[in-house]
Scaffold this motif. Structure first.
Motif, PDB file in Angstrom:
ATOM      1  N   GLY A  64      28.027  46.860  38.657  1.00 39.14           N
ATOM      2  CA  GLY A  64      27.426  46.272  39.861  1.00 39.14           C
ATOM      3  C   GLY A  64      28.469  45.940  40.906  1.00 39.14           C
ATOM      4  N   SER A  65      29.638  45.462  40.463  1.00 39.24           N
ATOM      5  CA  SER A  65      30.697  45.155  41.432  1.00 39.24           C
ATOM      6  C   SER A  65      31.221  46.424  42.089  1.00 39.24           C
ATOM      7  CB  SER A  65      31.836  44.375  40.765  1.00 39.24           C
ATOM      8  OG  SER A  65      32.596  45.209  39.920  1.00 39.24           O
ATOM      9  N   GLY A  66      31.223  47.537  41.368  1.00 38.59           N
ATOM     10  CA  GLY A  66      31.628  48.806  41.968  1.00 38.59           C
ATOM     11  C   GLY A  66      30.659  49.270  43.034  1.00 38.59           C
ATOM     12  N   VAL A  67      29.361  49.121  42.772  1.00 40.60           N
ATOM     13  CA  VAL A  67      28.347  49.490  43.766  1.00 40.60           C
ATOM     14  C   VAL A  67      28.460  48.571  44.980  1.00 40.60           C
ATOM     15  CG1 VAL A  67      25.866  49.620  44.220  1.00 40.60           C
ATOM     16  CG2 VAL A  67      26.786  50.497  42.069  1.00 40.60           C
ATOM     17  N   LEU A  68      28.654  47.278  44.737  1.00 39.17           N
ATOM     18  CA  LEU A  68      28.826  46.338  45.845  1.00 39.17           C
ATOM     19  C   LEU A  68      30.062  46.680  46.674  1.00 39.17           C
ATOM     20  CD1 LEU A  68      27.845  43.727  47.233  1.00 39.17           C
ATOM     21  CD2 LEU A  68      29.313  42.473  45.653  1.00 39.17           C
ATOM     22  N   GLY A  69      31.158  47.034  46.010  1.00 37.72           N
ATOM     23  CA  GLY A  69      32.366  47.425  46.726  1.00 37.72           C
ATOM     24  C   GLY A  69      32.147  48.661  47.580  1.00 37.72           C
ATOM     25  N   ALA A  70      31.380  49.622  47.064  1.00 37.85           N
ATOM     26  CA  ALA A  70      31.075  50.822  47.855  1.00 37.85           C
ATOM     27  C   ALA A  70      30.239  50.457  49.073  1.00 37.85           C
ATOM     28  CB  ALA A  70      30.344  51.847  46.988  1.00 37.85           C
ATOM     29  N   CYS A  71      29.303  49.536  48.896  1.00 33.48           N
ATOM     30  CA  CYS A  71      28.481  49.094  50.032  1.00 33.48           C
ATOM     31  C   CYS A  71      29.328  48.398  51.093  1.00 33.48           C
ATOM     32  CB  CYS A  71      27.364  48.169  49.556  1.00 33.48           C
ATOM     33  SG  CYS A  71      26.091  48.995  48.593  1.00 33.48           S
ATOM     34  N   VAL A  72      30.284  47.583  50.668  1.00 31.96           N
ATOM     35  CA  VAL A  72      31.167  46.906  51.625  1.00 31.96           C
ATOM     36  C   VAL A  72      32.017  47.928  52.373  1.00 31.96           C
ATOM     37  CG1 VAL A  72      33.148  45.330  51.830  1.00 31.96           C
ATOM     38  CG2 VAL A  72      31.210  44.723  50.371  1.00 31.96           C
ATOM     39  N   ALA A  73      32.554  48.906  51.663  1.00 34.19           N
ATOM     40  CA  ALA A  73      33.362  49.937  52.318  1.00 34.19           C
ATOM     41  C   ALA A  73      32.528  50.704  53.338  1.00 34.19           C
ATOM     42  CB  ALA A  73      33.948  50.883  51.276  1.00 34.19           C
ATOM     43  N   LEU A  74      31.314  51.045  52.976  1.00 33.71           N
ATOM     44  CA  LEU A  74      30.453  51.774  53.906  1.00 33.71           C
ATOM     45  C   LEU A  74      30.019  50.907  55.082  1.00 33.71           C
ATOM     46  CD1 LEU A  74      28.249  53.856  51.460  1.00 33.71           C
ATOM     47  CD2 LEU A  74      30.136  54.649  52.903  1.00 33.71           C
ATOM     48  N   ALA A  75      29.897  49.607  54.851  1.00 32.48           N
ATOM     49  CA  ALA A  75      29.508  48.708  55.943  1.00 32.48           C
ATOM     50  C   ALA A  75      30.560  48.660  57.040  1.00 32.48           C
ATOM     51  CB  ALA A  75      29.249  47.305  55.405  1.00 32.48           C
ATOM     52  N   THR A  76      31.793  48.998  56.708  1.00 30.56           N
ATOM     53  CA  THR A  76      32.839  48.968  57.731  1.00 30.56           C
ATOM     54  C   THR A  76      32.774  50.151  58.680  1.00 30.56           C
ATOM     55  OG1 THR A  76      34.479  50.137  56.381  1.00 30.56           O
ATOM     56  CG2 THR A  76      34.396  47.727  56.178  1.00 30.56           C
ATOM     57  N   VAL A  77      32.010  51.200  58.327  1.00 36.81           N
ATOM     58  CA  VAL A  77      31.985  52.403  59.173  1.00 36.81           C
ATOM     59  C   VAL A  77      30.596  52.816  59.634  1.00 36.81           C
ATOM     60  CG1 VAL A  77      34.123  53.377  58.279  1.00 36.81           C
ATOM     61  CG2 VAL A  77      31.955  53.942  57.167  1.00 36.81           C
ATOM     62  N   THR A  78      29.550  52.216  59.093  1.00 40.97           N
ATOM     63  CA  THR A  78      28.202  52.607  59.501  1.00 40.97           C
ATOM     64  C   THR A  78      27.715  51.715  60.634  1.00 40.97           C
ATOM     65  OG1 THR A  78      27.187  51.158  57.855  1.00 40.97           O
ATOM     66  CG2 THR A  78      27.610  53.441  57.196  1.00 40.97           C
ATOM     67  N   ALA A  79      26.763  52.240  61.395  1.00 38.85           N
ATOM     68  CA  ALA A  79      26.218  51.473  62.523  1.00 38.85           C
ATOM     69  C   ALA A  79      25.539  50.195  62.035  1.00 38.85           C
ATOM     70  CB  ALA A  79      25.230  52.338  63.304  1.00 38.85           C
ATOM     71  N   ALA A  80      24.806  50.288  60.936  1.00 34.73           N
ATOM     72  CA  ALA A  80      24.142  49.089  60.402  1.00 34.73           C
ATOM     73  C   ALA A  80      25.160  48.049  59.951  1.00 34.73           C
ATOM     74  CB  ALA A  80      23.222  49.474  59.249  1.00 34.73           C
ATOM     75  N   GLY A  81      26.223  48.498  59.325  1.00 34.15           N
ATOM     76  CA  GLY A  81      27.261  47.578  58.874  1.00 34.15           C
ATOM     77  C   GLY A  81      28.010  46.934  60.020  1.00 34.15           C
ATOM     78  N   ARG A  82      28.166  47.661  61.098  1.00 33.50           N
ATOM     79  CA  ARG A  82      28.871  47.104  62.265  1.00 33.50           C
ATOM     80  C   ARG A  82      28.055  46.031  62.968  1.00 33.50           C
ATOM     81  NH1 ARG A  82      33.046  50.913  64.053  1.00 33.50           N
ATOM     82  NH2 ARG A  82      34.043  51.373  62.090  1.00 33.50           N
ATOM     83  N   ARG A  83      26.759  45.971  62.676  1.00 32.47           N
ATOM     84  CA  ARG A  83      25.929  44.910  63.269  1.00 32.47           C
ATOM     85  C   ARG A  83      26.017  43.605  62.480  1.00 32.47           C
ATOM     86  NH1 ARG A  83      22.270  49.230  63.296  1.00 32.47           N
ATOM     87  NH2 ARG A  83      22.310  50.289  65.294  1.00 32.47           N
ATOM     88  N   LEU A  84      26.602  43.665  61.290  1.00 33.34           N
ATOM     89  CA  LEU A  84      26.772  42.447  60.500  1.00 33.34           C
ATOM     90  C   LEU A  84      27.795  41.539  61.177  1.00 33.34           C
ATOM     91  CD1 LEU A  84      26.953  44.032  56.936  1.00 33.34           C
ATOM     92  CD2 LEU A  84      25.042  42.770  57.927  1.00 33.34           C
ATOM     93  N   PRO A  85      27.697  40.234  60.956  1.00 36.07           N
ATOM     94  CA  PRO A  85      28.694  39.326  61.541  1.00 36.07           C
ATOM     95  C   PRO A  85      30.099  39.687  61.062  1.00 36.07           C
ATOM     96  CG  PRO A  85      26.857  38.102  60.616  1.00 36.07           C
ATOM     97  CD  PRO A  85      26.661  39.522  60.221  1.00 36.07           C
ATOM     98  N   ARG A  86      31.012  39.802  61.999  1.00 32.27           N
ATOM     99  CA  ARG A  86      32.360  40.284  61.698  1.00 32.27           C
ATOM    100  C   ARG A  86      33.131  39.347  60.766  1.00 32.27           C
ATOM    101  NH1 ARG A  86      35.050  44.418  64.250  1.00 32.27           N
ATOM    102  NH2 ARG A  86      37.310  44.352  64.237  1.00 32.27           N
ATOM    103  N   GLY A  87      33.043  38.060  60.979  1.00 29.16           N
ATOM    104  CA  GLY A  87      33.797  37.102  60.156  1.00 29.16           C
ATOM    105  C   GLY A  87      33.452  37.171  58.677  1.00 29.16           C
TER     106      GLY A  87
END
Length: 148
Positions: A64-87
């Motif tokens: 589960g932590s590996g899947v979460l880590g992949a989601c975090v990595a993808l959030a840094t480059v996807t449009a949906a992830g870029r809408r998340l609060p930066r901090g």
């Protein structure tokens, strides 16, 4: 010449792929009720018996932590992830980099110096690649515009 201020996406995609590979390996071992990682040193059954968690439950948490880590990595480059609060995303990314970097540092040390775990030299090379990809993902996210 490479523009270091232009965000690059491929490091985040590569890091996400590695994190998903980690998750798949952990899920495989969870299904077998074993500790360790395919391709890495096995954990002896006597040592595994000393853990407070069942080996398969521990492996499912790691998957589960590996899947979460992949989601975090993808959030840094996807449009949906870029809408998340930066901090908060930066805080999560920093924690992920510390955890992944710590594991990679152990692989590097044991692979090249030998601290007794059993990682080989090619695991050390993989650890270096993971650290570089993680740092480049963070650098790319920090240098990107706030909104896509």
């Amino acid at each position: 010449m490479v523009d270091i201020h232009r965000p690059r996406r491929w490091p985040a995609y590569a890091l996400a792929a590695l994190m998903l590979g980690y998750a798949a390996g952990k899920a495989d071992f969870a299904a077998q009720g074993r500790l360790g990682f395919p391709g890495g040193p096995p954990v002896p059954a006597a040592e595994a018996a000393g853990y407070f968690l069942d080996p398969s439950l521990a492996q499912w948490f790691a998957a589960g932590s590996g899947v979460l880590g992949a989601c975090v990595a993808l959030a840094t480059v996807t449009a949906a992830g870029r809408r998340l609060p930066r901090g908060p995303l930066l805080a999560v990314l920093a924690v992920m980099l510390l955890a992944v970097g710590g594991g990679a540092a152990i692989m590097i040390l044991d692979g090249f110096v030998g601290i007794g775990i059993g990682w080989r030299w090619y695991h050390g090379v993989a650890g270096i690649v993971v650290i570089v990809l993680g740092l480049e993902t963070a650098r790319s996210y920090l240098s990107s515009p706030r909104r896509p």
